[in-house]
Write an enzyme that holds these catalytic residues in place. Sequence first.
Site, PDB file in Angstrom:
ATOM      1  N   LYS A 124     -43.327  -0.515  -7.602  1.00 13.08           N
ATOM      2  CA  LYS A 124     -44.636  -0.860  -7.048  1.00 13.08           C
ATOM      3  C   LYS A 124     -44.457  -1.551  -5.698  1.00 13.08           C
ATOM      4  O   LYS A 124     -43.433  -2.191  -5.466  1.00 13.08           O
ATOM      5  CB  LYS A 124     -45.370  -1.816  -7.997  1.00 13.08           C
ATOM      6  CG  LYS A 124     -45.918  -1.175  -9.244  1.00 13.08           C
ATOM      7  CD  LYS A 124     -46.715  -2.170 -10.068  1.00 13.08           C
ATOM      8  CE  LYS A 124     -47.295  -1.515 -11.305  1.00 13.08           C
ATOM      9  NZ  LYS A 124     -48.286  -0.463 -11.014  1.00 13.08           N
ATOM     10  N   ARG A 152     -48.413   4.743 -21.029  1.00 16.54           N
ATOM     11  CA  ARG A 152     -48.602   5.873 -21.936  1.00 16.54           C
ATOM     12  C   ARG A 152     -47.307   6.223 -22.666  1.00 16.54           C
ATOM     13  O   ARG A 152     -47.329   6.743 -23.783  1.00 16.54           O
ATOM     14  CB  ARG A 152     -49.161   7.072 -21.151  1.00 16.54           C
ATOM     15  CG  ARG A 152     -48.269   7.583 -20.070  1.00 16.54           C
ATOM     16  CD  ARG A 152     -49.002   8.438 -19.041  1.00 16.54           C
ATOM     17  NE  ARG A 152     -49.735   7.636 -18.059  1.00 16.54           N
ATOM     18  CZ  ARG A 152     -50.482   8.151 -17.079  1.00 16.54           C
ATOM     19  NH1 ARG A 152     -50.625   9.457 -16.955  1.00 16.54           N
ATOM     20  NH2 ARG A 152     -51.098   7.360 -16.244  1.00 16.54           N
TER      21      ARG A 152
HETATM   22  N1  BES Z   1     -50.144  -1.281 -15.352  1.00 19.84           N
HETATM   23  C1  BES Z   1     -50.411  -0.242 -14.435  1.00 19.84           C
HETATM   24  C2  BES Z   1     -51.907  -0.029 -14.203  1.00 19.84           C
HETATM   25  C3  BES Z   1     -52.597  -1.063 -13.369  1.00 19.84           C
HETATM   26  C4  BES Z   1     -52.401  -1.118 -12.017  1.00 19.84           C
HETATM   27  C5  BES Z   1     -53.478  -1.930 -13.959  1.00 19.84           C
HETATM   28  C6  BES Z   1     -53.068  -2.046 -11.260  1.00 19.84           C
HETATM   29  C7  BES Z   1     -54.166  -2.845 -13.196  1.00 19.84           C
HETATM   30  C8  BES Z   1     -53.952  -2.918 -11.843  1.00 19.84           C
HETATM   31  C9  BES Z   1     -49.836   1.071 -14.936  1.00 19.84           C
HETATM   32  O1  BES Z   1     -48.650   0.968 -15.618  1.00 19.84           O
HETATM   33  C10 BES Z   1     -49.578   1.923 -13.730  1.00 19.84           C
HETATM   34  O2  BES Z   1     -48.769   1.533 -12.952  1.00 19.84           O
HETATM   35  N2  BES Z   1     -50.285   3.024 -13.629  1.00 19.84           N
HETATM   36  C11 BES Z   1     -50.148   3.889 -12.510  1.00 19.84           C
HETATM   37  C12 BES Z   1     -50.164   5.300 -13.025  1.00 19.84           C
HETATM   38  C13 BES Z   1     -49.844   6.326 -11.983  1.00 19.84           C
HETATM   39  C14 BES Z   1     -48.397   6.187 -11.567  1.00 19.84           C
HETATM   40  C15 BES Z   1     -50.105   7.681 -12.550  1.00 19.84           C
HETATM   41  C16 BES Z   1     -51.316   3.628 -11.570  1.00 19.84           C
HETATM   42  O3  BES Z   1     -52.427   3.381 -12.043  1.00 19.84           O
HETATM   43  O4  BES Z   1     -51.096   3.626 -10.362  1.00 19.84           O
HETATM   44 MN    MN Z   2     -46.984   0.976 -14.347  1.00 19.73          MN
END
Ligand code: BES
Ligand code: MN
Length: 493
Positions: free
Chosen positions: A277, A351
């Site tokens: 991230k 997931r």
């Molecule tokens: N935990 C995150 C989702 C999230 C991001 C929740 C920001 C709240 C604030 C999740 O694990 C994630 O990183 N999801 C990705 C999925 C994508 C790579 C398909 C996302 O939402 O960017």
């Molecule tokens: Mn994630």
Amino acid sequence: MEFSTKAGTPDRIKSGCIVVGVYADHKLTPAASLVDVASGGALATAAKRNDLPLKRGAVLMMTGVSGIAAERVLIVGLGKQEEFKAKGLAEVVKAAVKTLDASGAVSALFTLGEVPIAGMNAADTVRAIVVAAREAVFRTDELKSKKEDDGTLAKIVFPVEKADAASTAKAVAMGVALANGCELTKRLGNLPPNICTPTYLADTAKQIAKEFGFKTEVLDRKQMEQLKMGSFLSVSQSSAQPPKLIVMTWSGGKSKDAPVVLVGKGITFDTGGISLKPGDSMDEMKYDMCGAGSVLGTFRAIAEMGLKINVVGVIAASENMPGGDATRPGDIVTSMSGQTIEILNTDAEGRLVLCDALTYAERFKPAAVIDIATLTGACVIALGHVNSGLFSTDDELATEILAASKASGDAAWRMPVEDDYQEQLKSNFADMANIGGRPGGSITAACFLSRYTKAYRWAHLDIAGTAWKSGAAKGATGRPVPLLTAFLEARAA
Ligand code: BES
Ligand code: MN
Ligand code: ZN
């Protein structure tokens, strides 16, 4: 904060402060009228001087009011009567508690339980007051070496007539139980990721299980390997913190009744893994265990309530870290269900842990399964910070969850889970990919989960936008514990 009831007429009950209300049109609540009469017109005088707090949430603290048993009178503005609903009540209670805390009053007599609100009976109102009061004083300061000063208010008392004493006391106890559950969820969310690890979540489960007399089992990496949870373990494989699959069993119902299973995403820190991230606000990914936190908080609440229902809680707890052992984009893993997954983005890890937990849930022959997860940033884009995303392939279950959402004031909005979106998850090399691209990102995430939930009635709550607040008010919200608790209460009834 202590809560209790006391029989008697409000103007005759001794306390540090009596809390009464006034509407925007100057109409007094019944207790406010009692105080006005007993004091020989103290409120009428205030009205004449234009001192009455007519706006919702405005307050007027009066001392030296004669003819009543309370040492002070706090008048709170309720705003327009026709607009006064559950949200307004919570707002008003918070304003009252803040003012009381800054006064010298140690105890307060809350008379607002008598205020009529559409769709709520007197018990509902008292319960809502308890929850709002606890919310007003909540903070997570256990890691501050200098604590902020506690306010003065230590005790809230509800006046009751003899006939309602038992039902009001029960409403207070239910409110306290829900508040305790929400506070556990908030505290766990706010704890830093070096303390709130998968092991810490497991220890918390064991602790509340011991306190309330239910069963908890914690599966470790070895046991998950035996279960062939290749998807879950792929997320954990580069973490120094061992993963945990936490299974809690609340058996309040009849032994033959099928349980509701709550499955929580418990990523105690989500770096994104090799699909790292960006650095901005990455600290907030400590909140990626809020689904798990809400399962623990709901268990805390329903156990204290003694709900007559069977519930199983399954928590998939892990970190998501980069490192030499980490999953690479392109890796293919085999889930417990036997389905293979091409991991195209290691940041779509929720997931991956949930799918194995959902397959594990089959063994409980559930009446319904609800998973709760901070699953996608896309859900925040779709619904903002107001509604949790509700996804279900089962209309009846979705309707039931939306009813619990309405009853608890814990907003949720239904989103689609249609087969047409499934195509986005196609992989050339495995049964599915773990990402479906940017369009409908929260929907394709739900579609991914749906492939593991064919054996039972299932719903998914994406709480990415509602589990915590950012900015100056940074902190966990405790959602969706009120929704889940209301859902289970309705089923238990
Ligand atoms: N935990 C995150 C989702 C999230 C991001 C929740 C920001 C709240 C604030 C999740 O694990 C994630 O990183 N999801 C990705 C999925 C994508 C790579 C398909 C996302 O939402 O960017
Ligand atoms: Mn994630
Ligand atoms: Zn995540």
